[in-house]
Design an enzyme around this catalytic site. Sequence first.
Site, PDB file in Angstrom:
ATOM      1  N   SER A   1       0.775  -7.267   3.252  1.00 49.48           N
ATOM      2  CA  SER A   1       0.956  -6.727   4.606  1.00 49.48           C
ATOM      3  C   SER A   1       0.456  -5.295   4.687  1.00 49.48           C
ATOM      4  O   SER A   1       0.626  -4.629   5.699  1.00 49.48           O
ATOM      5  CB  SER A   1       2.440  -6.780   4.995  1.00 49.48           C
ATOM      6  OG  SER A   1       3.177  -5.894   4.167  1.00 49.48           O
ATOM      7  N   GLY A   2      -0.166  -4.805   3.633  1.00 45.56           N
ATOM      8  CA  GLY A   2      -0.527  -3.387   3.566  1.00 45.56           C
ATOM      9  C   GLY A   2      -1.869  -3.064   4.220  1.00 45.56           C
ATOM     10  O   GLY A   2      -2.621  -3.945   4.647  1.00 45.56           O
TER      11      GLY A   2
ATOM     12  N   ASP B   1     -12.604   0.793  -8.665  1.00 51.13           N
ATOM     13  CA  ASP B   1     -12.861   2.102  -8.078  1.00 51.13           C
ATOM     14  C   ASP B   1     -13.958   1.833  -7.054  1.00 51.13           C
ATOM     15  O   ASP B   1     -15.110   1.570  -7.422  1.00 51.13           O
ATOM     16  CB  ASP B   1     -13.355   3.075  -9.154  1.00 51.13           C
ATOM     17  CG  ASP B   1     -13.601   4.459  -8.581  1.00 51.13           C
ATOM     18  OD1 ASP B   1     -13.868   4.564  -7.366  1.00 51.13           O
ATOM     19  OD2 ASP B   1     -13.529   5.431  -9.346  1.00 51.13           O
ATOM     20  N   HIS B   2     -13.596   1.879  -5.778  1.00 51.14           N
ATOM     21  CA  HIS B   2     -14.557   1.416  -4.769  1.00 51.14           C
ATOM     22  C   HIS B   2     -15.821   2.270  -4.726  1.00 51.14           C
ATOM     23  O   HIS B   2     -16.828   1.852  -4.195  1.00 51.14           O
ATOM     24  CB  HIS B   2     -13.901   1.295  -3.384  1.00 51.14           C
ATOM     25  CG  HIS B   2     -13.521   2.611  -2.785  1.00 51.14           C
ATOM     26  ND1 HIS B   2     -12.360   3.271  -3.117  1.00 51.14           N
ATOM     27  CD2 HIS B   2     -14.154   3.396  -1.889  1.00 51.14           C
ATOM     28  CE1 HIS B   2     -12.309   4.401  -2.443  1.00 51.14           C
ATOM     29  NE2 HIS B   2     -13.366   4.501  -1.694  1.00 51.14           N
TER      30      HIS B   2
ATOM     31  N   HIS C   1     -13.171   8.733  -9.114  1.00 49.85           N
ATOM     32  CA  HIS C   1     -14.489   8.750  -8.452  1.00 49.85           C
ATOM     33  C   HIS C   1     -15.454   9.761  -9.088  1.00 49.85           C
ATOM     34  O   HIS C   1     -16.593   9.431  -9.393  1.00 49.85           O
ATOM     35  CB  HIS C   1     -14.354   9.107  -6.972  1.00 49.85           C
ATOM     36  CG  HIS C   1     -13.307   8.315  -6.254  1.00 49.85           C
ATOM     37  ND1 HIS C   1     -13.105   6.973  -6.483  1.00 49.85           N
ATOM     38  CD2 HIS C   1     -12.407   8.671  -5.306  1.00 49.85           C
ATOM     39  CE1 HIS C   1     -12.131   6.549  -5.694  1.00 49.85           C
ATOM     40  NE2 HIS C   1     -11.679   7.556  -4.983  1.00 49.85           N
TER      41      HIS C   1
ATOM     42  N   LYS D   1      -9.530  18.653   0.387  1.00 50.86           N
ATOM     43  CA  LYS D   1      -9.209  18.256   1.748  1.00 50.86           C
ATOM     44  C   LYS D   1      -9.536  19.414   2.690  1.00 50.86           C
ATOM     45  O   LYS D   1      -9.577  20.569   2.273  1.00 50.86           O
ATOM     46  CB  LYS D   1      -7.735  17.891   1.841  1.00 50.86           C
ATOM     47  CG  LYS D   1      -7.400  16.720   0.925  1.00 50.86           C
ATOM     48  CD  LYS D   1      -6.224  15.936   1.416  1.00 50.86           C
ATOM     49  CE  LYS D   1      -6.018  14.678   0.607  1.00 50.86           C
ATOM     50  NZ  LYS D   1      -6.939  13.599   0.978  1.00 50.86           N
TER      51      LYS D   1
HETATM   52  P1  NAD Z   1       0.476   0.202   1.943  1.00 49.48           P
HETATM   53  O1  NAD Z   1       1.673   1.086   1.828  1.00 49.48           O
HETATM   54  O2  NAD Z   1      -0.175   0.065   3.266  1.00 49.48           O
HETATM   55  O3  NAD Z   1       0.892  -1.264   1.481  1.00 49.48           O
HETATM   56  C1  NAD Z   1       1.814  -1.506   0.464  1.00 49.48           C
HETATM   57  C2  NAD Z   1       2.223  -2.980   0.437  1.00 49.48           C
HETATM   58  O4  NAD Z   1       3.234  -3.149  -0.562  1.00 49.48           O
HETATM   59  C3  NAD Z   1       2.807  -3.510   1.727  1.00 49.48           C
HETATM   60  O5  NAD Z   1       2.354  -4.827   1.887  1.00 49.48           O
HETATM   61  C4  NAD Z   1       4.328  -3.489   1.455  1.00 49.48           C
HETATM   62  O6  NAD Z   1       5.043  -4.424   2.216  1.00 49.48           O
HETATM   63  C5  NAD Z   1       4.335  -3.864   0.000  1.00 49.48           C
HETATM   64  N1  NAD Z   1       5.565  -3.487  -0.715  1.00 49.48           N
HETATM   65  C6  NAD Z   1       6.137  -2.258  -0.819  1.00 49.48           C
HETATM   66  N2  NAD Z   1       7.257  -2.326  -1.573  1.00 49.48           N
HETATM   67  C7  NAD Z   1       7.387  -3.617  -1.969  1.00 49.48           C
HETATM   68  C8  NAD Z   1       8.315  -4.324  -2.800  1.00 49.48           C
HETATM   69  N3  NAD Z   1       9.370  -3.721  -3.384  1.00 49.48           N
HETATM   70  N4  NAD Z   1       8.098  -5.630  -3.001  1.00 49.48           N
HETATM   71  C9  NAD Z   1       7.063  -6.252  -2.428  1.00 49.48           C
HETATM   72  N5  NAD Z   1       6.141  -5.653  -1.649  1.00 49.48           N
HETATM   73  C10 NAD Z   1       6.309  -4.353  -1.416  1.00 49.48           C
HETATM   74  O7  NAD Z   1      -0.532   0.676   0.819  1.00 49.48           O
HETATM   75  P2  NAD Z   1      -2.138   0.523   0.808  1.00 49.48           P
HETATM   76  O8  NAD Z   1      -2.738   1.658   1.546  1.00 49.48           O
HETATM   77  O9  NAD Z   1      -2.516  -0.845   1.215  1.00 49.48           O
HETATM   78  O10 NAD Z   1      -2.490   0.783  -0.736  1.00 49.48           O
HETATM   79  C11 NAD Z   1      -2.278  -0.195  -1.733  1.00 49.48           C
HETATM   80  C12 NAD Z   1      -2.985   0.221  -3.006  1.00 49.48           C
HETATM   81  O11 NAD Z   1      -4.378   0.298  -2.757  1.00 49.48           O
HETATM   82  C13 NAD Z   1      -2.574   1.587  -3.562  1.00 49.48           C
HETATM   83  O12 NAD Z   1      -2.629   1.525  -4.963  1.00 49.48           O
HETATM   84  C14 NAD Z   1      -3.668   2.505  -3.060  1.00 49.48           C
HETATM   85  O13 NAD Z   1      -3.834   3.625  -3.913  1.00 49.48           O
HETATM   86  C15 NAD Z   1      -4.858   1.581  -3.135  1.00 49.48           C
HETATM   87  N6  NAD Z   1      -5.956   1.955  -2.243  1.00 49.48           N
HETATM   88  C16 NAD Z   1      -5.797   1.887  -0.886  1.00 49.48           C
HETATM   89  C17 NAD Z   1      -6.857   2.212  -0.048  1.00 49.48           C
HETATM   90  C18 NAD Z   1      -6.739   2.109   1.452  1.00 49.48           C
HETATM   91  O14 NAD Z   1      -7.758   2.297   2.124  1.00 49.48           O
HETATM   92  N7  NAD Z   1      -5.580   1.811   2.008  1.00 49.48           N
HETATM   93  C19 NAD Z   1      -8.085   2.632  -0.604  1.00 49.48           C
HETATM   94  C20 NAD Z   1      -8.216   2.703  -1.994  1.00 49.48           C
HETATM   95  C21 NAD Z   1      -7.146   2.348  -2.800  1.00 49.48           C
END
Ligand code: NAD
Length: 483
Positions: free
Chosen positions: A14-15, A178-179, A241, A337
């Site tokens: 859901s993230g 690492d995108h 990166h 930043k």
């Molecule tokens: P987010 O906070 O949007 O999503 C986190 C997810 O984890 C959600 O689905 C939430 O419901 C779930 N969650 C949290 N606690 C939980 C638990 N106890 N049990 C089960 N599920 C649980 O985070 P995000 O931005 O999607 O990032 C996720 C990963 O991807 C991180 O490691 C981040 O560093 C990496 N990342 C994200 C991006 C980006 O663009 N968002 C880019 C590069 C890397």
Amino acid sequence: MKNIPVIMIIFGGSGDLAHRKLYPSLFNLYEQGLIHDNFAVIGTARRPWSHEYLREQVSDAIHETHDQVDENEVKAFASHFYYQSHDVTNVEHYVTLKKLAQELDDRYSAQGNRLFYMAMAPRFFGTIATHINDQHLTGSGFNRIVVEKPFGHDLASAEQLNKEITASFDENDIFRIDHYLGKEMIQNIMPMRFTNPLIKNIWSGEYIKNIQITLAERLGVEARGGYYDTSGALRDMVQNHIFQIITLLAMPEPKDLSSDSVHQAKQELLKSLIIPTPEEVKKNFVRGQYLGSDTTFAYKKEPNVDPDSTTETYVAGKTKFTRGPIAGVPIYFRTGKEFKEKKTRIDIVLKHINNPYGQAHSNNITIEVDPESKIYITINGKKIDEPGIRREDLTYVFSKEEMAKVPDGYERLLHDVFVNDSTNFTHWSELKRYWEFIDAVEDAWQKENEAGNPEIAQYLPYRMGPKEADNIFESPTEHWIYE
Ligand code: NAD
């Protein structure tokens, strides 16, 4: 290879990452037929969603990222998605998850293949890995795991996480993503370096004066203050990166393009990475924090940030290798930043050579990674109607149509995971070396903090970072090329 059979389990379904990057990328790979009839995705997160609700989310994610789509295709694709409410800390939930994966494996003839994707807060990665192991979630076919950044907080925690993951997965099946390694211009570094004799033959300390890497962000920490304050620019950007870029620029030529050969060349190089002493950190590194403006907060006033924080929102530094084609050449980097603009750019600064025209302009090779994608080389000619040297850029640039065809980094890298190509992922021995470097800098800073007189430059927002970063150069003839 098409129609790869696999059950993919996304922790964090859901993230933000899943929504913005993973679902659209998977859809594109589905459209290409790489995954098609024999795949299913289980999205897991804590919220009590239904399969139907997840499918709506997936469909929304595709509409948000694609101008035109065939609705039947979106529907067919979304039908492969299943939702499992799952608290990663609850062991029982892994039993349910395993059962669902097995059912879907039978339904989609996925041949026991499993792909686990850790797309949630990094503090949970170890717990997930441990339960994948103790609840035997792996299948009877291939088992691969994609781990998001950051992989650990320092060397010790990275080693611990690695231990937890390797309990269930072989190094070859661990894809530390690492995108940046999926970006078009980063993937252009190797062909640029190794296929053109003009460039290949000057890639040495004899001709290159220094290399400069800038990863500038326009935004501040926004809502991520709480997390960012425990991390900082060095861990957040340099450890992954920037070091990936440095490695591609400094490594020796691999014997071929296989994943093994590329990693071998990188590892060969990294053995000779010079780890800085505390004195060198003091001399060669600058850390900074942004100040406020009429409309924006200073870093220390951002929500969830410690008002006495010593966390850096900016870092500039220097590194060198003792071996490899550019042994001894200083590599300067900076990231932060609230720069004046968002930009990722690499400048390879060539030495001046003696010539009968006197001092010519400096000659550089510049790779712009973001937001534009181009390479330009400065070239000198004569001025038309007066004595002297005129400098022009020869530019390698993509047309709009070509840029439109460039896949997102995530799509590219997910493709590689499905076809089992780990060339553009970080091997453990590389990551370990990056952490050794980062730890040395962090330790030196920590000691300064404890001594009560940390040097943390305060810089004006939306400019080029602290002016102190102009003093890290080895010689007075060096300066930042991108100003
Ligand atoms: P987010 O906070 O949007 O999503 C986190 C997810 O984890 C959600 O689905 C939430 O419901 C779930 N969650 C949290 N606690 C939980 C638990 N106890 N049990 C089960 N599920 C649980 O985070 P995000 O931005 O999607 O990032 C996720 C990963 O991807 C991180 O490691 C981040 O560093 C990496 N990342 C994200 C991006 C980006 O663009 N968002 C880019 C590069 C890397």
